[in-house]
Design a protein around this motif. Structure first.
Motif, PDB file in Angstrom:
ATOM      1  N   LEU A 196       0.752  -1.125  -0.012  1.00 35.79           N
ATOM      2  CA  LEU A 196      -0.051  -0.084   0.131  1.00 35.79           C
ATOM      3  C   LEU A 196       0.983   1.081  -0.011  1.00 35.79           C
ATOM      4  O   LEU A 196       0.439   2.254  -0.731  1.00 35.79           O
ATOM      5  CB  LEU A 196      -0.861   0.020   1.178  1.00 35.79           C
ATOM      6  CG  LEU A 196      -2.076  -0.889   1.066  1.00 35.79           C
ATOM      7  CD1 LEU A 196      -3.001  -0.860   2.162  1.00 35.79           C
ATOM      8  CD2 LEU A 196      -3.266  -0.056  -0.099  1.00 35.79           C
ATOM      9  N   ASP A 197       1.878   1.334   0.757  1.00 33.25           N
ATOM     10  CA  ASP A 197       2.886   2.380   0.784  1.00 33.25           C
ATOM     11  C   ASP A 197       3.404   2.546  -0.612  1.00 33.25           C
ATOM     12  O   ASP A 197       3.307   3.867  -1.192  1.00 33.25           O
ATOM     13  CB  ASP A 197       3.932   2.164   1.793  1.00 33.25           C
ATOM     14  CG  ASP A 197       3.541   2.187   3.189  1.00 33.25           C
ATOM     15  OD1 ASP A 197       2.394   3.025   3.296  1.00 33.25           O
ATOM     16  OD2 ASP A 197       4.469   1.912   4.204  1.00 33.25           O
ATOM     17  N   HIS A 212       0.803   4.138  -2.725  1.00 30.12           N
ATOM     18  CA  HIS A 212       0.684   5.427  -2.288  1.00 30.12           C
ATOM     19  C   HIS A 212       1.733   6.417  -3.184  1.00 30.12           C
ATOM     20  O   HIS A 212       1.304   7.658  -3.739  1.00 30.12           O
ATOM     21  CB  HIS A 212       0.575   5.692  -0.720  1.00 30.12           C
ATOM     22  CG  HIS A 212       0.515   7.262  -0.271  1.00 30.12           C
ATOM     23  ND1 HIS A 212      -0.510   7.558  -0.482  1.00 30.12           N
ATOM     24  CD2 HIS A 212       1.656   7.976  -0.008  1.00 30.12           C
ATOM     25  CE1 HIS A 212      -0.411   8.958   0.024  1.00 30.12           C
ATOM     26  NE2 HIS A 212       0.702   9.020   0.075  1.00 30.12           N
ATOM     27  N   HIS A 242      -4.068  12.454   2.946  1.00 33.27           N
ATOM     28  CA  HIS A 242      -4.093  11.386   3.609  1.00 33.27           C
ATOM     29  C   HIS A 242      -3.546  10.227   2.664  1.00 33.27           C
ATOM     30  O   HIS A 242      -3.049  10.336   1.521  1.00 33.27           O
ATOM     31  CB  HIS A 242      -5.590  11.155   3.904  1.00 33.27           C
ATOM     32  CG  HIS A 242      -6.470  11.129   2.595  1.00 33.27           C
ATOM     33  ND1 HIS A 242      -6.556  10.187   1.551  1.00 33.27           N
ATOM     34  CD2 HIS A 242      -7.234  12.057   2.080  1.00 33.27           C
ATOM     35  CE1 HIS A 242      -7.314  10.310   0.558  1.00 33.27           C
ATOM     36  NE2 HIS A 242      -7.721  11.603   0.762  1.00 33.27           N
ATOM     37  N   HIS A 243      -3.325   8.962   3.260  1.00 32.55           N
ATOM     38  CA  HIS A 243      -2.971   7.824   2.370  1.00 32.55           C
ATOM     39  C   HIS A 243      -4.051   7.235   1.528  1.00 32.55           C
ATOM     40  O   HIS A 243      -4.994   7.675   1.540  1.00 32.55           O
ATOM     41  CB  HIS A 243      -2.753   6.733   3.530  1.00 32.55           C
ATOM     42  CG  HIS A 243      -1.654   5.759   3.058  1.00 32.55           C
ATOM     43  ND1 HIS A 243      -1.794   4.660   1.998  1.00 32.55           N
ATOM     44  CD2 HIS A 243      -0.339   5.568   3.279  1.00 32.55           C
ATOM     45  CE1 HIS A 243      -0.849   4.075   2.082  1.00 32.55           C
ATOM     46  NE2 HIS A 243       0.249   4.537   2.765  1.00 32.55           N
ATOM     47  N   HIS A 288      -6.206   1.779   2.767  1.00 37.03           N
ATOM     48  CA  HIS A 288      -6.016   1.027   4.166  1.00 37.03           C
ATOM     49  C   HIS A 288      -6.707  -0.317   3.791  1.00 37.03           C
ATOM     50  O   HIS A 288      -7.344  -0.569   3.124  1.00 37.03           O
ATOM     51  CB  HIS A 288      -6.525   1.756   5.289  1.00 37.03           C
ATOM     52  CG  HIS A 288      -8.188   2.355   5.293  1.00 37.03           C
ATOM     53  ND1 HIS A 288      -8.977   1.333   5.282  1.00 37.03           N
ATOM     54  CD2 HIS A 288      -8.675   3.323   4.783  1.00 37.03           C
ATOM     55  CE1 HIS A 288     -10.196   1.898   5.098  1.00 37.03           C
ATOM     56  NE2 HIS A 288      -9.906   3.081   4.615  1.00 37.03           N
ATOM     57  N   TYR A 289      -6.456  -1.247   5.058  1.00 35.73           N
ATOM     58  CA  TYR A 289      -7.086  -2.543   4.808  1.00 35.73           C
ATOM     59  C   TYR A 289      -8.428  -2.359   5.344  1.00 35.73           C
ATOM     60  O   TYR A 289      -8.712  -1.540   5.949  1.00 35.73           O
ATOM     61  CB  TYR A 289      -6.497  -3.604   5.735  1.00 35.73           C
ATOM     62  CG  TYR A 289      -4.851  -3.714   5.468  1.00 35.73           C
ATOM     63  CD1 TYR A 289      -4.511  -4.467   4.489  1.00 35.73           C
ATOM     64  CD2 TYR A 289      -3.964  -3.057   6.060  1.00 35.73           C
ATOM     65  CE1 TYR A 289      -3.264  -4.798   3.933  1.00 35.73           C
ATOM     66  CE2 TYR A 289      -2.385  -3.105   5.954  1.00 35.73           C
ATOM     67  CZ  TYR A 289      -2.194  -3.727   4.775  1.00 35.73           C
ATOM     68  OH  TYR A 289      -0.799  -3.997   4.343  1.00 35.73           O
ATOM     69  N   HIS A 310     -10.914   0.481   9.283  1.00 34.49           N
ATOM     70  CA  HIS A 310      -9.655   0.218   9.188  1.00 34.49           C
ATOM     71  C   HIS A 310      -9.155  -0.873   9.706  1.00 34.49           C
ATOM     72  O   HIS A 310      -9.072  -1.193  10.921  1.00 34.49           O
ATOM     73  CB  HIS A 310      -8.865   1.585   9.891  1.00 34.49           C
ATOM     74  CG  HIS A 310      -9.088   3.064   8.933  1.00 34.49           C
ATOM     75  ND1 HIS A 310      -8.213   3.292   8.322  1.00 34.49           N
ATOM     76  CD2 HIS A 310     -10.090   3.661   8.817  1.00 34.49           C
ATOM     77  CE1 HIS A 310      -8.388   4.458   7.541  1.00 34.49           C
ATOM     78  NE2 HIS A 310      -9.730   4.792   8.028  1.00 34.49           N
ATOM     79  N   PRO A 363      -5.662  -3.324  12.820  1.00 33.58           N
ATOM     80  CA  PRO A 363      -4.712  -2.109  13.472  1.00 33.58           C
ATOM     81  C   PRO A 363      -3.562  -2.692  13.750  1.00 33.58           C
ATOM     82  O   PRO A 363      -3.161  -3.794  14.593  1.00 33.58           O
ATOM     83  CB  PRO A 363      -5.456  -1.768  14.641  1.00 33.58           C
ATOM     84  CG  PRO A 363      -6.982  -1.975  14.379  1.00 33.58           C
ATOM     85  CD  PRO A 363      -6.898  -3.211  13.754  1.00 33.58           C
ATOM     86  N   ARG A 373       1.470  -1.120   6.159  1.00 30.44           N
ATOM     87  CA  ARG A 373       1.274  -0.642   5.117  1.00 30.44           C
ATOM     88  C   ARG A 373       2.123  -1.074   4.112  1.00 30.44           C
ATOM     89  O   ARG A 373       2.068  -0.898   2.990  1.00 30.44           O
ATOM     90  CB  ARG A 373       0.621   0.700   4.834  1.00 30.44           C
ATOM     91  CG  ARG A 373      -0.658   0.886   5.421  1.00 30.44           C
ATOM     92  CD  ARG A 373      -1.098   2.359   5.044  1.00 30.44           C
ATOM     93  NE  ARG A 373      -2.298   2.689   5.422  1.00 30.44           N
ATOM     94  CZ  ARG A 373      -2.977   3.683   6.265  1.00 30.44           C
ATOM     95  NH1 ARG A 373      -2.074   4.333   6.964  1.00 30.44           N
ATOM     96  NH2 ARG A 373      -4.213   3.939   6.158  1.00 30.44           N
ATOM     97  N   VAL A 418      -8.462  -4.110   0.585  1.00 30.18           N
ATOM     98  CA  VAL A 418      -7.946  -2.917   0.718  1.00 30.18           C
ATOM     99  C   VAL A 418      -8.882  -1.801   0.137  1.00 30.18           C
ATOM    100  O   VAL A 418      -9.738  -1.927  -0.928  1.00 30.18           O
ATOM    101  CB  VAL A 418      -6.637  -2.555   0.223  1.00 30.18           C
ATOM    102  CG1 VAL A 418      -5.304  -3.266   0.860  1.00 30.18           C
ATOM    103  CG2 VAL A 418      -6.588  -2.864  -1.327  1.00 30.18           C
ATOM    104  N   THR A 419      -8.766  -0.536   0.710  1.00 27.37           N
ATOM    105  CA  THR A 419      -9.315   0.560  -0.159  1.00 27.37           C
ATOM    106  C   THR A 419      -8.419   1.560  -1.134  1.00 27.37           C
ATOM    107  O   THR A 419      -7.069   1.187  -0.751  1.00 27.37           O
ATOM    108  CB  THR A 419     -10.139   1.872   0.623  1.00 27.37           C
ATOM    109  OG1 THR A 419      -8.855   2.348   1.499  1.00 27.37           O
ATOM    110  CG2 THR A 419     -10.931   1.116   1.766  1.00 27.37           C
TER     111      THR A 419
END
Length: 498
Positions: free
Chosen positions: A378-379, A382, A413-414, A417-418, A424, A427, A431, A441-442
């Motif tokens: 995800l990072d 991003h 924002h990122h 997220h999952y 979210h 937790p 990412r 994920v979104t």
């Protein structure tokens, strides 16, 4: 003949492994329940049952026999079978060291004021492993051997109490804890301080995440050997929860399908109040078979869309402006997360169309990266979103400079997220982990243009976010919320059809 408990477990584990891919053939729940007091020993193959139909009994949550319109045979919660819950417990137990123990307290009922309480929502890890939707409960899972399936599951819960249930509605009781929810042993929750120490005796390591506000935290801490501190359970359960099973993805797809259709229906209508639009979505979610909204929605008209989590939802919607709606429904405790932005009047202005199209191009690109064979996290996605937004915004006249962090103002924002049992989800699960098949994920790039001379005048005050919930596959992705239209021509065509 009666088999020893360990042998039964190993047999059960073998059956689970053989049937993992056979979700369409769920385990049948027992159709008759015993009236006898719950045994203090694990179930055996010779256990007797009375002929009391489960359909004649009351439970603390739907079961197939009482709610065939909600559940299929073998399901504990919608779409998730007893077999899958048992397999989850086996997976967790297998991740424990031998004689390791996991303790999970249920969520507590939360009060709004005085005697007025909020709707109960089960603690997600407890729910993931048990499917049991009641407060006043504690689950204890202990590994008992070296094979997958070598564990014992104790469930502490409330015994049946007709007098109390007359006031608060039915709950399931000790017998259902074993007969329906497949605990090996059930205990009265009041016995937790006396029974738990013996269950923890000789445990090699104890895992638990104990919220300070839980009424069970102190009894659990007191039962720990030599006042030891438990290890964090989330480190073991997060990797299990993060990879969704086919059944979980099917449940989320159902929630996404209905939620998406509700958003599309909302786009067809003219709205003058944020509150009315929010009420319509809540009605559509529930009326169409979902449990209700998955979270407090964002219904942000005009410049209020610049506030990422605007949830007042009490202002007017002005023709010529846009409305940013972040809303989704819940089904079987799984949620869907969607954001759409559309013109209140039904047609985009030239500036609105340009900014929206820029974000949509990047959103589609990022969705296409949500596949296991891309090897991206995800990072990393991003960073791809940032690169894409710089490119697209420059094309429509934004000056982002060179080497600065101007984009952080426009995209604060990122990108994702999952998502799963929580909005979210899981937790603490990073990412930076490469996406694998089963991750959900979104993908939600956005641009929020302040009223500042730094930005082109015709874009100031505009906010666009486009978000879908996505299931990662090996060579592609599955958009779980595809029924919420997002192409400019499709959004504008909705009003033309009315």
């Amino acid at each position: 003949m009666s088999l020893p408990h360990v042998a039964l477990r190993r047999l059960e584990s073998h059956v689970i492994r053989q049937c993992r891919a056979s979700i369409s053939a769920p385990v049948q729940l027992r159709h008759t329940l015993t009236r006898l007091p719950c045994s203090s020993h694990p179930r055996s193959a010779s256990r007797g049952y009375a002929t009391v139909s489960a359909a004649e009994l009351e439970f603390g949550q739907p079961v197939y026999e009482t709610h065939p319109h909600v559940l299929q045979p073998g399901e504990i919660t919608p779409g998730i079978t007893a077999r899958e819950y048992a397999n989850r417990r086996a997976d967790l137990a297998y991740s424990l060291p031998e004689n390791g123990v996991a303790i999970l307290p249920a969520a507590d009922l939360k009060y709004r004021s005085g005697a007025v309480f909020f709707p109960f929502r089960q603690e997600s890890n407890f729910l993931y492993l048990t499917g049991f939707l009641e407060p006043g409960s504690v689950a204890v899972i202990r590994r008992t051997g070296r094979s997958h399936g070598d564990y014992i599951f104790h469930l502490f819960c409330r015994p049946k109490d007709p007098k109390a249930e007359q006031w608060s509605g039915p709950w399931s009781g000790l017998q259902a804890a074993t007969d329906v929810f497949n605990a090996d042993v059930s205990h009265d929750i009041a016995s937790l301080p006396n029974v738990l120490p013996s269950l923890l005796r000789s445990a090699t390591i104890i895992y638990a995440d104990l919220p300070p506000s839980s009424p069970h935290t102190q009894p659990i801490r007191s039962a720990l050997p030599s006042s030891s501190t438990p290890s964090p359970l989330r480190l073991l359960i997060n990797p299990l929860r993060a990879i969704k099973s086919p059944a979980e993805i099917a449940v989320m797809r159902h929630a996404g399908r209905i939620s998406g259709r509700a958003l599309t229906s909302a786009m067809r209508r003219p709205w003058t109040l944020e509150k009315s639009l929010g009420a319509f979505l809540t009605h559509e979610f529930t009326q169409s078979g979902l449990d209700g909204p998955a979270y407090v929605p964002v219904i942000a008209g005009g410049p209020r869309g610049l506030m990422i989590h605007y949830v007042h939802n009490n202002n007017t919607l002005t023709p010529g402006s846009t409305v940013l709606v972040d809303a989704g429904g819940e089904y079987g405790n799984y949620i869907t997360d969607i954001t759409r932005t559309w013109p209140v009047s039904g047609r985009f202005s030239p500036a609105q169309r340009d900014l929206y199209s820029a974000v949509l191009i990047v959103q589609r690109e990022c969705v296409s990266l949500c596949r296991a064979n891309a090897g991206l996290s995800l990072d990393m996605i991003h960073r791809a979103a940032e690169d894409g937004l710089r490119r697209e915004l420059k094309t429509i006249g934004f000056d982002l400079g060179s080497g600065g962090r101007a984009l952080d103002i426009l995209f604060p924002h990122h990108v994702g997220h999952y998502v799963g049992l929580d909005v979210h989800d899981v937790p603490g699960y990073g990412r930076s982990i490469s996406l694998q098949k089963g991750h959900c994920v979104t993908v939600e790039p956005g641009v929020y243009v302040p009223d500042d001379e730094r930005w082109p005048k015709h874009f100031r005050g505009l906010a666009v976010r486009i978000e879908d919930s996505v299931a990662v596959d090996e060579e592609g992705s599955v958009v779980l919320t595809a029924e919420a239209v997002k192409e400019v021509v499709d959004i504008e065509a909705l009003r033309e059809d009315v």
